[in-house]
Design an enzyme around this catalytic site. Structure first.
Site, PDB file in Angstrom:
ATOM      1  N   HIS A 138      58.180   4.291   7.085  1.00 35.63           N
ATOM      2  CA  HIS A 138      58.267   4.778   5.770  1.00 35.63           C
ATOM      3  C   HIS A 138      57.291   4.497   4.918  1.00 35.63           C
ATOM      4  O   HIS A 138      57.028   3.049   4.709  1.00 35.63           O
ATOM      5  CB  HIS A 138      59.616   4.456   5.074  1.00 35.63           C
ATOM      6  CG  HIS A 138      60.069   5.273   3.713  1.00 35.63           C
ATOM      7  ND1 HIS A 138      60.840   4.616   3.004  1.00 35.63           N
ATOM      8  CD2 HIS A 138      59.443   6.390   3.326  1.00 35.63           C
ATOM      9  CE1 HIS A 138      60.753   5.560   1.842  1.00 35.63           C
ATOM     10  NE2 HIS A 138      60.064   6.463   2.296  1.00 35.63           N
ATOM     11  N   ASP A 189      38.121  15.648   7.640  1.00 37.37           N
ATOM     12  CA  ASP A 189      37.229  16.595   8.260  1.00 37.37           C
ATOM     13  C   ASP A 189      36.034  15.618   9.175  1.00 37.37           C
ATOM     14  O   ASP A 189      36.151  14.391   8.972  1.00 37.37           O
ATOM     15  CB  ASP A 189      36.445  17.278   7.250  1.00 37.37           C
ATOM     16  CG  ASP A 189      35.835  16.672   6.145  1.00 37.37           C
ATOM     17  OD1 ASP A 189      35.096  15.555   6.368  1.00 37.37           O
ATOM     18  OD2 ASP A 189      35.922  17.406   4.996  1.00 37.37           O
ATOM     19  N   HIS A 194      37.399  12.858  -5.290  1.00 39.01           N
ATOM     20  CA  HIS A 194      37.055  12.672  -3.703  1.00 39.01           C
ATOM     21  C   HIS A 194      36.715  10.952  -3.402  1.00 39.01           C
ATOM     22  O   HIS A 194      37.102  10.478  -2.604  1.00 39.01           O
ATOM     23  CB  HIS A 194      35.942  13.426  -3.679  1.00 39.01           C
ATOM     24  CG  HIS A 194      35.598  13.276  -1.974  1.00 39.01           C
ATOM     25  ND1 HIS A 194      36.167  13.460  -0.869  1.00 39.01           N
ATOM     26  CD2 HIS A 194      34.654  12.685  -1.333  1.00 39.01           C
ATOM     27  CE1 HIS A 194      35.783  13.474   0.245  1.00 39.01           C
ATOM     28  NE2 HIS A 194      34.507  12.813  -0.025  1.00 39.01           N
ATOM     29  N   TYR A 230      35.719  18.979   1.924  1.00 35.62           N
ATOM     30  CA  TYR A 230      36.867  18.320   1.195  1.00 35.62           C
ATOM     31  C   TYR A 230      38.249  18.600   2.137  1.00 35.62           C
ATOM     32  O   TYR A 230      39.200  18.795   1.509  1.00 35.62           O
ATOM     33  CB  TYR A 230      36.981  18.972  -0.198  1.00 35.62           C
ATOM     34  CG  TYR A 230      35.640  18.471  -0.861  1.00 35.62           C
ATOM     35  CD1 TYR A 230      35.805  16.984  -1.290  1.00 35.62           C
ATOM     36  CD2 TYR A 230      34.885  19.422  -1.316  1.00 35.62           C
ATOM     37  CE1 TYR A 230      34.643  16.645  -2.080  1.00 35.62           C
ATOM     38  CE2 TYR A 230      33.753  19.098  -1.980  1.00 35.62           C
ATOM     39  CZ  TYR A 230      33.568  17.560  -2.572  1.00 35.62           C
ATOM     40  OH  TYR A 230      32.494  17.090  -3.127  1.00 35.62           O
ATOM     41  N   ALA A 231      38.205  18.992   3.370  1.00 37.27           N
ATOM     42  CA  ALA A 231      39.352  19.471   4.225  1.00 37.27           C
ATOM     43  C   ALA A 231      39.813  18.140   4.600  1.00 37.27           C
ATOM     44  O   ALA A 231      39.801  17.516   5.820  1.00 37.27           O
ATOM     45  CB  ALA A 231      38.925  20.204   5.536  1.00 37.27           C
ATOM     46  N   ASN A 232      40.459  17.260   3.691  1.00 39.99           N
ATOM     47  CA  ASN A 232      41.039  16.079   3.608  1.00 39.99           C
ATOM     48  C   ASN A 232      42.434  15.516   3.114  1.00 39.99           C
ATOM     49  O   ASN A 232      42.435  16.263   1.962  1.00 39.99           O
ATOM     50  CB  ASN A 232      39.966  14.708   3.268  1.00 39.99           C
ATOM     51  CG  ASN A 232      38.712  15.027   3.795  1.00 39.99           C
ATOM     52  OD1 ASN A 232      38.335  14.886   4.931  1.00 39.99           O
ATOM     53  ND2 ASN A 232      37.719  15.397   3.028  1.00 39.99           N
TER      54      ASN A 232
END
Length: 129
Positions: free
Chosen positions: A20, A28, A96, A118-120
């Site tokens: 948890h 990316d 970012h 920005y595929a994070n």
């Protein structure tokens, strides 16, 4: 031998160790990977595997209570922004640069072959009870 779910032994093992509040950065191919977290590099070729495929696979196996992504994704990569907002109702957006700082605290980093900007996302693990 597993017959379903995530078959990659390194990724499956890393996920089994999470608790948890632990963070999992799904990123990316271009995201700088901080020193420290366990890294599972799934990147094979540009776009393979995609960010969406990996995110969906992780969400099917993990309890996720929220996520953090870069606010820049909305302008630079609307498809990924929509994907994140659909899959993660508790999505928090930061710059970012801030996401890169936060990623240093991740327990696991999963690098995809995604080649769109920005595929994070930094996922925050929850509990099943």
């Amino acid at each position: 031998m597993k017959k379903a779910g995530i078959l990659n032994r390194h990724l499956s093992g890393a996920l089994a160790e999470l608790g948890h509040g632990d963070g999992v950065l799904v990123c990316d191919a271009g995201m700088p990977i901080p020193a420290g977290p366990r890294v599972v590099d799934l990147a094979f070729r540009a776009g393979v595997p995609s960010f969406a495929e990996v995110l969906d696979g992780l969400l099917a196996e993990l309890v996720v209570e929220g996520g953090t992504a870069a606010e820049e994704v909305r302008g630079a990569n609307p498809a990924t922004a929509e994907l994140l907002e659909t899959r993660l109702p508790a999505l928090h957006l930061v710059s970012h640069e801030k996401l890169k700082e936060l990623s240093a605290g991740a327990r696991v980093v999963v690098r995809t072959g995604e080649a769109r900007p920005y595929a994070n996302v930094l996922l925050r693990c929850g509990v099943f009870f």
